[in-house]
Design an enzyme around this catalytic site. Structure first.
Site, short mmCIF file in Angstrom:
data_model
loop_
_atom_site.label_atom_id
_atom_site.label_comp_id
_atom_site.label_asym_id
_atom_site.label_seq_id
_atom_site.Cartn_x
_atom_site.Cartn_y
_atom_site.Cartn_z
CB THR A 1 -6.16 1.84 0.16
OG1 THR A 1 -5.59 3.11 0.64
CG2 THR A 1 -6.16 0.84 0.65
CG HIS B 1 -0.99 8.24 5.73
ND1 HIS B 1 -1.58 9.31 4.97
CD2 HIS B 1 -0.97 7.26 5.12
CE1 HIS B 1 -2.14 9.03 3.86
NE2 HIS B 1 -2.61 7.59 4.09
CG HIS C 1 -2.96 8.22 -0.12
ND1 HIS C 1 -4.46 7.75 -0.67
CD2 HIS C 1 -2.68 8.26 0.37
CE1 HIS C 1 -4.70 7.15 0.88
NE2 HIS C 1 -3.87 7.01 1.63
CG ASP D 1 -3.65 1.45 -2.08
OD1 ASP D 1 -1.93 0.98 -2.50
OD2 ASP D 1 -3.77 1.54 -1.59
CG HIS D 2 -3.42 4.96 -2.71
ND1 HIS D 2 -1.91 5.70 -2.01
CD2 HIS D 2 -3.32 4.74 -2.22
CE1 HIS D 2 -2.12 5.64 -0.40
NE2 HIS D 2 -2.92 4.51 -1.01
CG ASP E 1 -2.11 0.67 1.25
OD1 ASP E 1 -1.84 2.23 0.35
OD2 ASP E 1 -3.17 0.98 2.07
#
EC number: 3.6.1.29
Length: 453
Positions: free
Chosen positions: A70, A193, A336, A237-238, A34
């Protein structure tokens, strides 16, 4: 001519290889780390991952779907659908008809997932096949009354090692055989984060751990004899972008909170008005120059984010690096969810196995393209989707693929070959042409007289 023969011969060899291996059931392991931003690969050292790539393929940028969160993007990977089509439109959702709420801690109701059919369900329904999952979003939910034969209920405290142990055990020893499996890990998203992607010291440490986990994955597959016959896709995912306390958009300074319900916050806030929608919109649209405010019907078409009841009447989209808050500071240094055209939001894709080329690099695909590619590898008929299989053909050994530079080179090469052949034919014709035989000039009898007297 030679080029044509080579191409035909290559096609025959490819076809033979495909036919000769068709007796073996294809297997695929899909792994997500992730929040793995694409350019981490260029900015940090990944010895294990780079070895994986050298023996397989790399897609440098995967353009994900908006919003770049996510749950939505993980579901797009396994359905090939935009968020407006598969129904998981955010990490936090509200359905006005049923009055139901969805969040990362309240995600087990099949109602939210049943607007699409993920690939593990399609695979599970095939004869003599089963699916397995280690905490991929949605895999512990009975979607269309079907759940994987083997799965783990989501628990973030479960180690990567335990997840890997279960997945490899199921891949190696199950009946019917597990032919599709998923594995999910929360990092580097959680650290992104916390520290922000520009914190070199901390992110270097975190990403080294990720690389070590990839090394453990490969070593385990080799130890169990799965490595050579298993197709493995590693993706995300990102991405992640840097945020700061001096880039905050305070909604409470623009509008009274009693005028609306906040369904999802930042960086894409979903607003459900309690009073006249236009009045709420007008109060928000001038709130900050660093935030776009859209009525649902005015959301840009390129986002494919309009046609679903779970998308709220007003959407706020912060500029990259800006955070939407409610009269409070933000503890996040990375985030994100932003515009999916931003490179910082893009993940990558690497793959290895008998279905993939070795040592091949590709610039970009869309995240919805992964689904039809996986269906092809597994021999599954895909459900209607927004992906394009042609975008991934160059990654696969059983597909004939040509990109623009190669096409130009082949055309130029063909013209050169044809020119050379033409010249050779002309030269050979000139050499082989028979010369006219020599003969004396025959004179008439009356021509015997001298011309000059």
């Amino acid at each position: 001519m030679k080029l044509l023969v080579i191409l035909l011969f290559s096609g025959l060899i490819t076809g033979f290889r495909s036919d000769s291996s068709s007796s073996l059931p294809p297997k695929l392991l899909l792994v997500s780390f992730d929040g793995f931003r694409a350019d981490y690969l260029k900015n940090y050292e990944f010895p294990h991952l780079q070895n994986f790539i050298k023996e397989g393929v790399l897609v440098e940028h995967v353009k994900n779907v908006f919003i770049t969160k996510t749950f939505p993007n993980h579901y797009s990977i396994v359905t090939g659908l935009y968020e407006e089509s598969h129904g998981i439109v955010a990490n936090s959702m509200y359905d006005a008809v049923t009055k139901k709420h969805f969040s990362d801690s309240n995600d087990k109701d099949p109602f939210w997932w049943n607007e699409a059919v993920p690939i593990w369900v399609t695979n599970q329904l095939q004869e003599n096949r089963s699916s397995a999952a280690a905490m991929w979003p949605g895999t512990d939910v009975p979607i269309h009354d079907t759940i994987s034969s083997y799965f783990m209920n989501y628990n973030s405290s479960v180690s990567f090692e335990e997840r890997l142990n279960n997945i490899t055990m199921w891949l190696n020893n199950s009946n019917p055989p597990v032919t599709f499996a998923t594995l999910y890990w929360e990092e580097p998203d959680a650290s992104g984060h916390k520290y922000g992607p520009e914190d070199k010291e901390n992110m270097s440490r975190v990403l080294k751990k990720i690389d070590d986990l990839i090394g453990d994955l490969v070593q385990r597959l080799k130890m169990l004899g799965l490595w050579e016959n298993l197709n493995v896709i590693i993706t995300s995912d990102h991405g992640m972008t840097q945020c700061s306390q001096d880039r905050l958009i305070n909604l409470d300074s623009c509008i009274d909170h009693s005028y609306y319900t906040l369904i999802d916050l930042s960086p894409v806030a979903a607003i459900l008005p309690k009073i006249n929608r236009t009045e709420v919109y007008n109060k928000l649209k001038n709130c900050s120059p660093h935030m776009n405010v859209y009525l649902k019907e005015d959301i840009p078409n390129r986002f494919y984010y309009q046609h679903n009841d779970r998308i709220q009447p007003i959407i706020l989209v912060a500029d990259e690096g800006w955070t939407i808050v409610l009269n409070e500071s933000s503890q996040k240094l990375g985030d994100h969810g932003y515009d999916n055209s931003l490179p910082s939001m893009h993940p990558f894709l690497a793959a290895h196995g008998p279905a993939f080329h070795k040592g091949y690099k590709h610039s970009t695909i869309n995240i919805v393209d992964i689904y039809p590619m996986m269906c092809h590898i597994l021999g599954l008929k895909p459900h209607p989707n927004n992906g394009t299989f042609g975008h991934t053909k160059c990654l696969l050994v059983d597909q004939w693929c040509i990109n623009l530079p190669e096409a130009i080179a082949i055309v130029i090469g063909s013209l050169l070959v044809l020119t050379m052949l033409t010249c050779l034919i002309i030269i050979m014709q000139n050499r082989l042409s028979v010369p006219r035989p020599f003969s004396r000039l025959q004179l008439q009898e009356d021509d015997d007289d001298p011309l000059i007297g």
